[in-house]
Write an enzyme that holds these catalytic residues in place. Sequence first.
Site, PDB file in Angstrom:
ATOM      1  N   GLN A 102      22.274  19.900  52.109  1.00  0.00           N
ATOM      2  CA  GLN A 102      21.794  20.135  50.654  1.00  0.00           C
ATOM      3  C   GLN A 102      20.343  19.999  50.723  1.00  0.00           C
ATOM      4  OE1 GLN A 102      23.975  17.067  48.303  1.00  0.00           O
ATOM      5  NE2 GLN A 102      24.435  16.256  50.549  1.00  0.00           N
ATOM      6  N   ASP A 105      14.289  21.877  53.020  1.00  0.00           N
ATOM      7  CA  ASP A 105      13.214  21.881  53.719  1.00  0.00           C
ATOM      8  C   ASP A 105      12.938  22.788  54.902  1.00  0.00           C
ATOM      9  OD1 ASP A 105      14.931  20.414  55.513  1.00  0.00           O
ATOM     10  OD2 ASP A 105      14.150  18.531  54.764  1.00  0.00           O
ATOM     11  N   HIS A 120      21.720  24.398  48.482  1.00  0.00           N
ATOM     12  CA  HIS A 120      20.833  24.011  47.470  1.00  0.00           C
ATOM     13  C   HIS A 120      19.496  24.983  47.530  1.00  0.00           C
ATOM     14  CE1 HIS A 120      22.643  19.827  46.206  1.00  0.00           C
ATOM     15  NE2 HIS A 120      23.528  20.895  45.898  1.00  0.00           N
ATOM     16  N   GLY A 187      23.303  10.918  55.689  1.00  0.00           N
ATOM     17  CA  GLY A 187      22.091  10.902  54.920  1.00  0.00           C
ATOM     18  C   GLY A 187      22.292  11.441  53.517  1.00  0.00           C
ATOM     19  N   THR A 188      23.230  11.414  53.017  1.00  0.00           N
ATOM     20  CA  THR A 188      23.565  11.771  51.400  1.00  0.00           C
ATOM     21  C   THR A 188      23.975  10.563  50.556  1.00  0.00           C
ATOM     22  OG1 THR A 188      24.620  13.026  49.973  1.00  0.00           O
ATOM     23  CG2 THR A 188      25.729  12.681  51.974  1.00  0.00           C
ATOM     24  N   SER A 189      23.585  10.510  49.344  1.00  0.00           N
ATOM     25  CA  SER A 189      24.065   9.303  48.537  1.00  0.00           C
ATOM     26  C   SER A 189      25.447   9.698  48.030  1.00  0.00           C
ATOM     27  CB  SER A 189      22.819   9.136  47.360  1.00  0.00           C
ATOM     28  OG  SER A 189      22.804  10.538  46.612  1.00  0.00           O
ATOM     29  N   ASN A 213      24.534   6.275  57.533  1.00  0.00           N
ATOM     30  CA  ASN A 213      23.714   5.831  56.341  1.00  0.00           C
ATOM     31  C   ASN A 213      23.223   4.615  56.499  1.00  0.00           C
ATOM     32  OD1 ASN A 213      22.518   5.569  53.654  1.00  0.00           O
ATOM     33  ND2 ASN A 213      23.564   7.410  53.139  1.00  0.00           N
ATOM     34  N   GLU A 215      22.777   2.706  53.857  1.00  0.00           N
ATOM     35  CA  GLU A 215      23.272   2.028  52.994  1.00  0.00           C
ATOM     36  C   GLU A 215      24.664   2.473  52.767  1.00  0.00           C
ATOM     37  OE1 GLU A 215      20.789   2.558  49.379  1.00  0.00           O
ATOM     38  OE2 GLU A 215      19.041   1.931  50.517  1.00  0.00           O
ATOM     39  N   ALA A 231      19.572   8.113  60.785  1.00  0.00           N
ATOM     40  CA  ALA A 231      20.417   9.211  61.137  1.00  0.00           C
ATOM     41  C   ALA A 231      19.711   9.488  62.757  1.00  0.00           C
ATOM     42  CB  ALA A 231      20.174  10.526  60.567  1.00  0.00           C
TER      43      ALA A 231
HETATM   44  C1  BJW Z   1      19.203   7.781  55.209  1.00  0.00           C
HETATM   45  C2  BJW Z   1      18.103   7.455  55.749  1.00  0.00           C
HETATM   46  C3  BJW Z   1      17.811   7.670  57.144  1.00  0.00           C
HETATM   47  C4  BJW Z   1      17.684   7.032  53.815  1.00  0.00           C
HETATM   48  N1  BJW Z   1      18.973   8.194  57.617  1.00  0.00           N
HETATM   49  N2  BJW Z   1      20.253   7.950  55.668  1.00  0.00           N
HETATM   50  C5  BJW Z   1      31.101  16.401  38.355  1.00  0.00           C
HETATM   51  C6  BJW Z   1      30.740  15.334  37.787  1.00  0.00           C
HETATM   52  C7  BJW Z   1      29.583  15.065  37.045  1.00  0.00           C
HETATM   53  C8  BJW Z   1      28.513  15.917  37.080  1.00  0.00           C
HETATM   54  C9  BJW Z   1      28.725  16.949  37.763  1.00  0.00           C
HETATM   55  C10 BJW Z   1      29.915  17.231  38.611  1.00  0.00           C
HETATM   56  N3  BJW Z   1      29.846  18.449  39.083  1.00  0.00           N
HETATM   57  C11 BJW Z   1      28.641  18.985  38.720  1.00  0.00           C
HETATM   58  C12 BJW Z   1      27.893  18.095  38.048  1.00  0.00           C
HETATM   59  C13 BJW Z   1      26.560  18.167  37.603  1.00  0.00           C
HETATM   60  C14 BJW Z   1      25.352  17.797  38.679  1.00  0.00           C
HETATM   61  C15 BJW Z   1      25.740  16.666  39.303  1.00  0.00           C
HETATM   62  O1  BJW Z   1      26.346  16.509  40.634  1.00  0.00           O
HETATM   63  N4  BJW Z   1      25.290  15.675  38.789  1.00  0.00           N
HETATM   64  C16 BJW Z   1      25.297  14.184  39.185  1.00  0.00           C
HETATM   65  C17 BJW Z   1      24.212  13.728  39.771  1.00  0.00           C
HETATM   66  C18 BJW Z   1      26.130  13.544  38.456  1.00  0.00           C
HETATM   67  N5  BJW Z   1      25.551  19.096  39.559  1.00  0.00           N
HETATM   68  C19 BJW Z   1      24.882  20.239  39.486  1.00  0.00           C
HETATM   69  O2  BJW Z   1      24.264  20.437  38.460  1.00  0.00           O
HETATM   70  C20 BJW Z   1      24.937  21.372  40.509  1.00  0.00           C
HETATM   71  N6  BJW Z   1      25.556  22.608  40.132  1.00  0.00           N
HETATM   72  C21 BJW Z   1      26.845  22.550  39.467  1.00  0.00           C
HETATM   73  O3  BJW Z   1      27.716  21.998  39.566  1.00  0.00           O
HETATM   74  O4  BJW Z   1      27.055  24.050  39.070  1.00  0.00           O
HETATM   75  C22 BJW Z   1      28.315  24.212  38.300  1.00  0.00           C
HETATM   76  C23 BJW Z   1      27.722  23.978  36.848  1.00  0.00           C
HETATM   77  C24 BJW Z   1      26.670  24.609  36.284  1.00  0.00           C
HETATM   78  C25 BJW Z   1      26.448  24.222  34.955  1.00  0.00           C
HETATM   79  C26 BJW Z   1      26.928  22.977  34.359  1.00  0.00           C
HETATM   80  C27 BJW Z   1      27.934  22.251  35.116  1.00  0.00           C
HETATM   81  C28 BJW Z   1      28.377  22.591  36.515  1.00  0.00           C
HETATM   82  C29 BJW Z   1      23.676  21.694  41.054  1.00  0.00           C
HETATM   83  C30 BJW Z   1      23.282  20.380  41.993  1.00  0.00           C
HETATM   84  C31 BJW Z   1      21.779  20.796  42.400  1.00  0.00           C
HETATM   85  C32 BJW Z   1      21.081  19.700  43.105  1.00  0.00           C
HETATM   86  N7  BJW Z   1      19.657  19.911  43.001  1.00  0.00           N
HETATM   87  C33 BJW Z   1      18.881  18.919  43.751  1.00  0.00           C
HETATM   88  C34 BJW Z   1      17.580  19.333  43.496  1.00  0.00           C
HETATM   89  C35 BJW Z   1      17.244  20.575  44.426  1.00  0.00           C
HETATM   90  C36 BJW Z   1      15.769  21.011  44.289  1.00  0.00           C
HETATM   91  C37 BJW Z   1      14.754  20.150  44.379  1.00  0.00           C
HETATM   92  O5  BJW Z   1      14.673  19.507  45.770  1.00  0.00           O
HETATM   93  O6  BJW Z   1      14.034  19.501  43.671  1.00  0.00           O
HETATM   94  O7  BJW Z   1      19.212  18.663  44.946  1.00  0.00           O
HETATM   95  S1  BJW Z   1      19.000  17.304  43.061  1.00  0.00           S
HETATM   96  C38 BJW Z   1      18.793  16.448  44.604  1.00  0.00           C
HETATM   97  O8  BJW Z   1      19.971  15.679  44.827  1.00  0.00           O
HETATM   98  C39 BJW Z   1      18.873  17.443  45.695  1.00  0.00           C
HETATM   99  C40 BJW Z   1      19.362  17.037  46.697  1.00  0.00           C
HETATM  100  O9  BJW Z   1      20.112  18.127  47.607  1.00  0.00           O
HETATM  101  C41 BJW Z   1      20.681  16.328  45.965  1.00  0.00           C
HETATM  102  C42 BJW Z   1      21.596  15.362  46.725  1.00  0.00           C
HETATM  103  O10 BJW Z   1      20.714  14.430  47.217  1.00  0.00           O
HETATM  104  P1  BJW Z   1      21.118  13.687  48.681  1.00  0.00           P
HETATM  105  O11 BJW Z   1      20.767  14.702  49.577  1.00  0.00           O
HETATM  106  O12 BJW Z   1      22.405  12.944  48.496  1.00  0.00           O
HETATM  107  O13 BJW Z   1      19.691  12.852  48.616  1.00  0.00           O
HETATM  108  P2  BJW Z   1      19.679  11.312  47.877  1.00  0.00           P
HETATM  109  O14 BJW Z   1      18.175  11.079  47.756  1.00  0.00           O
HETATM  110  O15 BJW Z   1      20.433  11.149  46.879  1.00  0.00           O
HETATM  111  O16 BJW Z   1      20.193   9.963  49.195  1.00  0.00           O
HETATM  112  C43 BJW Z   1      19.429   9.881  50.291  1.00  0.00           C
HETATM  113  C44 BJW Z   1      20.663   9.288  51.076  1.00  0.00           C
HETATM  114  O17 BJW Z   1      19.861   9.137  52.536  1.00  0.00           O
HETATM  115  C45 BJW Z   1      20.690   7.583  50.381  1.00  0.00           C
HETATM  116  O18 BJW Z   1      21.900   7.276  50.678  1.00  0.00           O
HETATM  117  C46 BJW Z   1      19.937   6.994  51.591  1.00  0.00           C
HETATM  118  O19 BJW Z   1      20.545   5.518  51.892  1.00  0.00           O
HETATM  119  C47 BJW Z   1      20.091   7.790  52.779  1.00  0.00           C
HETATM  120  N8  BJW Z   1      18.857   7.321  53.744  1.00  0.00           N
HETATM  121  N9  BJW Z   1      17.102   7.041  55.057  1.00  0.00           N
HETATM  122  C48 BJW Z   1      20.246   8.409  57.084  1.00  0.00           C
HETATM  123  N10 BJW Z   1      16.809   7.563  58.085  1.00  0.00           N
END
Ligand code: BJW
Length: 240
Positions: A102, A105, A120, A187-189, A213, A215, A231
């Site tokens: 996801q 970078d 993404h 490393g994903t929430s 993870n 957490e 990780a």
């Molecule tokens: C460690 C660590 C270490 C710390 N070692 N671990 C179903 C239900 C409800 C809503 C939706 C659904 N389906 C789709 C949606 C809408 C929406 C969505 O999911 N919303 C939810 C939040 C509810 N999804 C979308 O909009 C997606 N598009 C889509 O579905 O298209 C169809 C559609 C279109 C129109 C309407 C409806 C549907 C697109 C999602 C795009 C996400 N974009 C981002 C931003 C990218 C650009 C930017 O960087 O600015 O992507 S959001 C952000 O979150 C980024 C990430 O890739 C993404 C995921 O985050 P990730 O990677 O999980 O990181 P964190 O920070 O959340 O977690 C970090 C984790 O690491 C934690 O658990 C820590 O504990 C851990 N950690 N240190 C290992 N050392």
Amino acid sequence: MHISSELRRRFADAQRVLVLTGAGVSAESGVPTFRGGGQTAVWKGMPFDVISSAAMVERDLPAVWEWFDYRRDFMGAIKPNAAHEEIARWQDRFAEFTLVTQNIDGLHQQAGSRDVIELHGNIWRARCTVCRSNHDNSAERARPDACLECGNQLRPDVVLFGEMLPRGAFEFAAERASQCELCFVVGTSGLVYPAAGIPELAKSAGAYVVEVNPERTPLSDLCDETITGKAGEVLPLFSQ
Ligand code: BJW
């Protein structure tokens, strides 16, 4: 923190392995996560799900660029960590290896991973808002002002909230998930869909699912094992 004998056996025997990574895999390289540690990333008073959204591209593209230019600046200086390097070593170890990230970078590729499925997008590319042609937006050069093909405005080539994923990327990842025997979720929430649905697809198809993870996440209960730790500390244990 240790690798169970069950998991070591499965890792040694597996033919088809899939790894899904999120922001946490880059945390030890110095990239801030979005939600880890109980914090919500904020840019100039705006939560990231407001600034990183399709609506904001429509409303205020210069503000979106300001946020991405800031991140390009610091991401240009960072390096892959031990987790990226370990995952890169895995690609030639299994008959079929799939890396789905996801992250935007590019650190997996920098560590040597090939054929990375980027759900993404990538911060090192810009895309025309009209003709959709891609432009190099790498750290070494100034960001192009406008589309070189048609002169229209450019935007980051990343997937923002409310936007569709790149054509075919999720479908390919989902197909591989439903064929794998061992699935790592690193490393994903597990909050953002459709990416967060990948481990469930793997599990329903009979794969052994392992979370790495520090957490617990909403995916933890679905996993066969959760390894609590960073990780960059956990993954290299597989090569020891
Ligand atoms: C460690 C660590 C270490 C710390 N070692 N671990 C179903 C239900 C409800 C809503 C939706 C659904 N389906 C789709 C949606 C809408 C929406 C969505 O999911 N919303 C939810 C939040 C509810 N999804 C979308 O909009 C997606 N598009 C889509 O579905 O298209 C169809 C559609 C279109 C129109 C309407 C409806 C549907 C697109 C999602 C795009 C996400 N974009 C981002 C931003 C990218 C650009 C930017 O960087 O600015 O992507 S959001 C952000 O979150 C980024 C990430 O890739 C993404 C995921 O985050 P990730 O990677 O999980 O990181 P964190 O920070 O959340 O977690 C970090 C984790 O690491 C934690 O658990 C820590 O504990 C851990 N950690 N240190 C290992 N050392």
